[in-house]
Design a protein around this motif. Structure first.
Motif, mmCIF file in Angstrom:
data_model
loop_
_atom_site.group_PDB
_atom_site.id
_atom_site.type_symbol
_atom_site.label_atom_id
_atom_site.label_comp_id
_atom_site.label_asym_id
_atom_site.label_seq_id
_atom_site.Cartn_x
_atom_site.Cartn_y
_atom_site.Cartn_z
ATOM 1 N N LEU A 1 0.751 -1.165 0.217
ATOM 2 C CA LEU A 1 0.033 0.021 -0.039
ATOM 3 C C LEU A 1 0.712 1.146 -0.024
ATOM 4 C CD1 LEU A 1 -2.032 -2.015 0.840
ATOM 5 C CD2 LEU A 1 -2.888 -0.623 2.350
ATOM 6 N N VAL B 1 -2.967 0.512 -4.160
ATOM 7 C CA VAL B 1 -2.850 -1.062 -3.764
ATOM 8 C C VAL B 1 -2.186 -1.699 -4.889
ATOM 9 C CG1 VAL B 1 -4.182 -3.082 -3.302
ATOM 10 C CG2 VAL B 1 -4.741 -0.741 -2.240
ATOM 11 N N CYS C 1 -9.475 0.758 3.497
ATOM 12 C CA CYS C 1 -9.026 1.942 3.433
ATOM 13 C C CYS C 1 -10.311 3.136 3.324
ATOM 14 C CB CYS C 1 -8.432 2.187 2.017
ATOM 15 S SG CYS C 1 -6.887 1.274 2.112
ATOM 16 N N VAL D 1 -9.187 4.672 -2.552
ATOM 17 C CA VAL D 1 -8.080 3.927 -2.954
ATOM 18 C C VAL D 1 -8.290 4.338 -4.762
ATOM 19 C CG1 VAL D 1 -7.288 1.511 -3.996
ATOM 20 C CG2 VAL D 1 -8.113 1.887 -1.638
#
Length: 461
Positions: free
Chosen positions: A43, A95, A125, A132
């Motif tokens: 991440l 990601v 998240c 994301v």
């Protein structure tokens, strides 16, 4: 990635790099980490309107799908908490899921198999109010997007990664002097015993058992402290002797500080041949003493540090079963020397392996956290230089051994690292934990079975 208007920007000391779309993001990942991640979830935090790269976390992809929800929550929290401690909460996250296909699989099979994990990560998240912007799967030389619906730029069968060295990121990294050291698997192989047992491993195992039978009674029999002091001096004397064999000035052989790189297999084989099984066993057992390890940590700079790194790698590779847990000491020393000489990716790999060997190894936890927090190793180097100079000016008293390093007054950087470690937080570069998010905190219980080897010489960690 036609539907995503964001540009993702990274910086070097000399220039700013703008990445547009999933292809350039996938190509940039090894340069952000310093190696090609294997079997990893990564991440990366993004900051500001244009998505400036910030902190990052990495963990091994859990083998059990039952662990995916807790792992996703843990990673999201670690990244956000780490960035917040450094002063800026992320505005977005990218990601990456990196895994080679199993026998009979294709890259698309891997992507589909990991899709639920990608969704868990996006949800985790989002629960922290951070979007994301992109989620990519990298497998079999292809990348796949979990976020982009446009099949023109992100076809369902994947898109080939750019040829090595041909991308804008590769050119910019080369200009800035940023190196990629090969794959994570290759880096770890330099620090772990062979996957296939050999006769050399059996000889090393016998030598370790034999050394245990000699060294442990010396430590615990006789006057308090006398046996330990004798083992300490014997260990350090032997280590200095072996460092002389690795003297680069005498041999003219360059010694890279990195854990990975070209020609490493040949160099490692030559280093292994330099140390016999009995010598390796004596050093491995002797380094289980905390004060002995701290004295050895003083070999951290220049040619002395480069030679020490080679020695610690050899010893880590010699910690064959059932002595795997003993590798925590040489792995921590290898991580310390790598960090001290400016090789942070190599340091994180070595320190992560040390925490795999012994999740409660305090010195490895402190160094891992300090390295990941971006602290300056010079504060610890100064402390070790002062202790070395003080000892040389006034030899230590045998009756009252000096306190070991973790109990010594710590410079401000190490105090900060200690606070982070005691809080149990994971930060950028978290060690893959074989599927358990607790392993990345460095405080979880060991997985499966009894502790390997005899630990009688350990006086703290």
């Amino acid at each position: 990635m036609n539907t995503n208007p964001h540009e993702f920007r990274g910086t070097t000391e000399t220039q700013q790099i703008t990445l547009r779309g999933p292809a350039e993001l996938a190509d940039a990942l090894p340069f952000m980490l310093g190696f090609h991640p294997s079997d990893s979830v990564v991440l990366v935090a993004l900051h500001g309107e244009h998505g400036r790269f910030g902190g990052r976390v990495r963990l091994g992809i859990p083998r059990s799908t039952n662990e995916w929800p807790s792992t996703a929550e843990h990673l999201a929290e670690c990244l956000v908490d780490g960035c917040t401690r450094r002063g800026t909460r992320p505005d977005g996250i990218v990601v990456f899921l990196c895994q080679d296909p199993a026998p009979g699989e294709t890259g698309r099979h891997v992507m589909e198999r990991l899709r639920p994990f990608a969704q868990r990560l996006r949800t985790a998240c989002g629960a922290l109010d951070i979007p994301v912007y992109e989620a990519l799967c990298i497998s079999d030389g292809l990348y796949f997007s979990y976020c982009c619906p446009d099949t023109r730029c992100c076809p369902p069968d994947g898109t080939p990664l750019a040829l090595t060295g041909t991308s804008v990121m590769a050119a910019s990294a080369a200009y800035a002097g940023i190196q990629v050291r090969g794959s994570l698997r290759e880096m770890e192989a330099r620090l772990t015993p062979r996957a296939t047992p050999s006769s050399a491993d059996e000889r090393q195992r016998e030598a370790l058992h034999k050394a245990s039978a000699v060294i442990i009674p010396k430590v615990f029999d006789g006057p308090p402290g006398a046996g330990r002091a004798e083992v300490r001096e014997t260990t350090l004397t032997l280590a200095r002797k072996i460092l002389g064999r690795f003297d680069t000035a005498a041999s003219g052989t360059p010694v890279p500080a990195a854990v990975g790189g070209s020609g490493t297999a040949e160099q490692d084989a030559a280093d292994d041949a330099t140390i016999d099984a009995d010598e390796a066993a004596a050093l491995i057992l002797g380094l289980q003493d905390r004060e002995t390890r701290d004295r050895a940590a003083e070999w951290m700079e220049g040619g002395e540090g480069a030679a020490a790194l080679r020695l610690w790698r050899v010893l880590a590779r010699r910690c064959v079963a059932p002595f795997g847990e003993h590798a925590a000491a040489p792995l921590t020393l290898a991580g310390w020397v790598a960090w001290s000489t400016g090789d942070e990716p190599a340091a994180r790999v070595a320190l992560g392996l040390a925490l795999d060997a012994d999740p409660e190894y305090v010195f490895a936890r402190l160094l891992h956290q300090a390295c990941n927090e971006g602290l300056d190793p010079e504060s610890l180097r100064s402390c070790l230089r002062e202790e070395r100079a003080s000892r040389q000016a006034a030899p230590e008293t045998r009756a009252e051994p000096r306190p070991a390093l973790p109990r010594s007054p710590r410079p401000s950087a190490l105090r900060k690292a200690a606070r982070v470690a005691r809080a149990g937080g994971a930060t950028a570069g978290t060690r893959p934990g074989k599927g358990s998010p607790q392993r990345s905190r460095g405080v979880a219980a060991r997985h499966g079975g009894a502790r390997g080897g005899q630990r009688g010489t350990r006086s703290g960690r």
